[in-house]
Write an enzyme that holds these catalytic residues in place. Structure first.
Site, short mmCIF file in Angstrom:
data_model
loop_
_atom_site.label_atom_id
_atom_site.label_comp_id
_atom_site.label_asym_id
_atom_site.label_seq_id
_atom_site.Cartn_x
_atom_site.Cartn_y
_atom_site.Cartn_z
CE LYS A 262 -2.64 3.43 1.81
NZ LYS A 262 -2.18 4.74 2.29
CG ASP A 278 -7.60 2.50 -15.21
OD1 ASP A 278 -7.80 2.48 -13.98
OD2 ASP A 278 -8.29 1.85 -16.01
C1 MEV Z 1 0.70 4.69 4.90
O1 MEV Z 1 -0.12 5.31 3.93
C2 MEV Z 1 1.72 3.78 4.26
C3 MEV Z 1 2.56 2.94 5.22
O2 MEV Z 1 1.70 2.20 6.08
C4 MEV Z 1 3.41 2.02 4.39
C5 MEV Z 1 4.15 0.96 5.18
O3 MEV Z 1 3.74 0.60 6.28
O4 MEV Z 1 5.16 0.46 4.63
C6 MEV Z 1 3.41 3.80 6.11
#
Ligand code: MEV
Length: 423
Positions: A262, A278
């Site tokens: 994420k 996209d």
């Molecule tokens: C937050 O948007 C993204 C993180 O959680 C990524 C990660 O934990 O590696 C900080």
């Protein structure tokens, strides 16, 4: 709004002004609230109406620039569209720390887009497979005829794959048209080809053709980036070791891998959105690729070099385009491509992969040291101050109080604002 039906006959055919009128009625005649959607912006309301259906306005997302990036030897500024604080700061900071080792080095597998044609109801799937594979030239002719412009530019069908997919109702034959879509994301081109080819395949094999659509698992469009961060730029060998252990958890545990990825997509999607591409296609492709081994895993890998520095690599599918779709018609997307100097889908993909790696470095380093909240809350404090009602100069003053006390919450912001106003 709950006591009104969501059926709005004629809404799609109405002008945007009429749509806003209808919506204002639904909000109890509150046209004022909707004036927000009527402010002039960098995008013509007429264009919004052509991009999507039932348009009423735009939802602006902040656009920022990541600095310090060097990609394949070129210094560059990377436009990123994101609503999340810390994302751009993290890329700037990570990119700065690997400048001494030359920044990011990338490779690109090409712009091959896969379209799938599903063939059902075959009692002899293997026979059908052999039949189809023997007629690749005829399939190529149909594809070339479907998109002569792409063929003229040097793109078009490169190969076909015929897969036998065991499904609940029996074995399905799935034909992949592997098409070089050059500088386009390629969805329209390959979907049209799949729709033209499907009835012909059905005629040859007696199958019932069903789905005809591209695959977002774009594993023929893999892009890779690597970079080395000197240990002294990170905080020393202990931090290198902690980051490696943090990265290892993403390899061992899908619960961590999802968050790890994420974070990568925070950077990737921000570039994708800024360039009018996209975001959902890229997200779907990245996560499907991350699960290809059978266990969902990280898109990046981290190692310690012989010299004790930290080396990171990223590999992910990137179906990006610089022609066609919103990229072509959206003036802000065009401007972002210009800022990037991305004159090909390849260049855009390479830069995007580098941003993903930088983003992951930033998150891992923060998590392995101070934790993410310190930096995040410092920036977030201003948003909280605004939510609590601070305006103008009050915003930074309230945010500063929250940061000093280390408590960033709306309740604390209200208290700080009240104290400030009382003098
Ligand atoms: C937050 O948007 C993204 C993180 O959680 C990524 C990660 O934990 O590696 C900080």
């Amino acid at each position: 709004m709950t006591d009104h039906s969501s059926r709005l006959p004629g809404f799609a055919q109405a002008s945007r002004a009429e749509r806003l009128g209808i919506l204002a009625d639904r909000l109890g005649g509150n046209a004022e609230a909707l004036s927000l959607l009527d402010q002039p912006g960098p995008i013509d309301p007429g264009l919004v109406d052509r991009l999507i259906e039932n348009a009423i306005g735009v939802m602006p997302v902040p656009l920022g620039l990541a600095t310090n990036m060097i990609v394949d030897g070129d210094e560059m500024l990377v436009p990123m569209a994101t609503e999340e604080s810390s994302v751009i700061a993290a890329v700037c900071n990570s990119a700065k720390r690997c400048r001494d080792t030359g920044g990011f080095h990338t490779s690109y597998a090409g712009s091959l887009t896969i379209a799938q044609v599903q063939l059902c109801g075959l009692s002899d799937p293997r026979n059908a497979r052999a039949q189809i594979l023997g007629r690749e030239d005829e399939i190529r002719a149909i594809c070339d005829e479907t998109d002569p412009q792409l063929t003229e530019l040097g793109g078009g069908l490169r190969e076909i794959e015929v897969r036998l997919v065991p499904a609940r109702s029996g074995t399905m034959v799935v034909v992949h048209l592997v098409v070089d879509t050059l500088d386009a994301m390629g969805a329209n081109a390959v979907n049209t080809m799949a729709e033209r080819v499907a009835p012909v395949l059905a005629e040859w094999t007696g199958a019932r053709p069903l789905l005809r659509i591209l695959s977002n698992l774009a594993d023929r469009r893999l892009t890779r980036a690597r970079a080395v961060w000197p240990a002294e730029q990170i905080g020393g060998p202990e931090v290198v070791e902690a980051m490696l252990l943090g990265a290892e958890l993403a390899e061992a545990d899908p619960y961590r891998a999802a968050t790890h990825n994420k974070g990568i997509m925070n950077g990737v999607s921000a570039v994708v959105l800024a360039t009018g591409n996209d975001t959902r296609a890229i997200e779907a492709g990245a996560h499907a690729f991350a699960a290809q081994s059978g266990q969902y895993g990280p898109l990046t890998h981290w190692e310690c070099t012989a010299a004790g520095d930290l080396a990171g690599t990223i590999e992910l599918p990137l179906s990006l385009g610089i022609v066609g779709g919103a990229t072509r018609v959206h003036p802000v997307a065009q401007l972002c491509l210009k800022i990037l100097g991305a004159d090909s889908a390849e260049r855009l993909s390479r830069i995007t992969a580098a941003v993903g790696l930088a983003q992951n470095f930033g998150a891992l380093r923060a998590l392995a040291t101070d934790g993410i909240q310190k930096g995040h809350m410092a920036l977030h404090a201003q948003n909280v101050a605004i939510t609590a009602g601070a305006t103008g100069d009050e915003i930074e003053q309230v945010a500063a109080t929250l940061r000093t006390h280390g408590r960033v919450s709306e309740a604390e912001a209200r208290k700080a604002l009240a104290a400030l106003r009382q003098g």
